[in-house]
Design a protein around this motif. Structure first.
Motif, PDB file in Angstrom:
ATOM      1  N   VAL A  84       8.075  17.041  13.213  1.00  0.00           N
ATOM      2  CA  VAL A  84       7.742  15.889  12.097  1.00  0.00           C
ATOM      3  C   VAL A  84       7.514  16.575  10.855  1.00  0.00           C
ATOM      4  N   ALA A  85       7.693  15.706   9.796  1.00  0.00           N
ATOM      5  CA  ALA A  85       7.788  15.944   8.266  1.00  0.00           C
ATOM      6  C   ALA A  85       6.053  16.416   7.816  1.00  0.00           C
ATOM      7  N   ASP A  86       5.065  15.805   8.644  1.00  0.00           N
ATOM      8  CA  ASP A  86       4.015  16.071   7.994  1.00  0.00           C
ATOM      9  C   ASP A  86       2.605  15.140   9.113  1.00  0.00           C
ATOM     10  N   LEU A  87       1.609  14.870   9.502  1.00  0.00           N
ATOM     11  CA  LEU A  87       0.179  15.794   9.802  1.00  0.00           C
ATOM     12  C   LEU A  87       0.816  13.536  10.006  1.00  0.00           C
ATOM     13  N   ASP A  88       0.876  12.700   9.119  1.00  0.00           N
ATOM     14  CA  ASP A  88       1.047  11.414   9.131  1.00  0.00           C
ATOM     15  C   ASP A  88       2.234  10.858  10.575  1.00  0.00           C
ATOM     16  N   GLU A  89       2.914  11.514  10.372  1.00  0.00           N
ATOM     17  CA  GLU A  89       3.909  11.425  11.150  1.00  0.00           C
ATOM     18  C   GLU A  89       3.532  11.393  12.324  1.00  0.00           C
ATOM     19  N   ALA A  90       3.210  12.545  12.801  1.00  0.00           N
ATOM     20  CA  ALA A  90       2.715  12.890  13.691  1.00  0.00           C
ATOM     21  C   ALA A  90       1.543  12.247  14.931  1.00  0.00           C
ATOM     22  N   LEU A  91       0.557  11.357  13.328  1.00  0.00           N
ATOM     23  CA  LEU A  91      -0.706  11.007  14.716  1.00  0.00           C
ATOM     24  C   LEU A  91       0.213   9.079  14.949  1.00  0.00           C
TER      25      LEU A  91
END
Length: 116
Positions: A84-91
């Motif tokens: 994924v692009a970043d931590l926010d998307e992973a979360l």
């Protein structure tokens, strides 16, 4: 990596004919969503912690213990490697994980491969 933790009740649900259908349906839907989005790189479920074997090396001696080493209420039940692009998307994906509703989900970046 999304690491899905489960409590003993969830592990027991896997083999209980009365509860297994609902248990596996929730996971099948989650995995299908990950696959459909294209972010899923790999995944794997783990057997119940009672069949685990822990290994420690102390003073050059191998110590082997049946079962999980730590006595905790929740144990790692499976994992999902996502791109994924970043931590926010992973979360966002972690919050959709079925075990987030009854146990816990850990999100942790993976190390890059070592360079030669």
């Amino acid at each position: 990596m999304i690491m899905a933790y489960e409590d003993q009740s969830a592990f027991d649900s896997r083999d209980d004919p009365a509860r297994a259908g609902d248990y596996w349906a929730s996971w099948s839907g989650y995995i299908a969503a990950l696959e459909h989005s294209g972010v899923l790189q790999s995944a794997g479920g783990l057997t119940a912690p009672q069949v685990a074997t822990s290994v420690r090396l102390r003073d050059g001696q191998r110590l082997v213990q049946d079962g999980p080493f730590a006595e905790t209420k929740e144990q790692l039940g499976g994992y999902f490697v996502i791109d994924v692009a970043d931590l926010d998307e992973a979360l966002q994906w972690a919050a959709r994980c079925p075990s987030a509703a009854y146990a816990g989900v850990e999100v942790r970046p993976m190390l890059p491969p070592p360079t030669a």
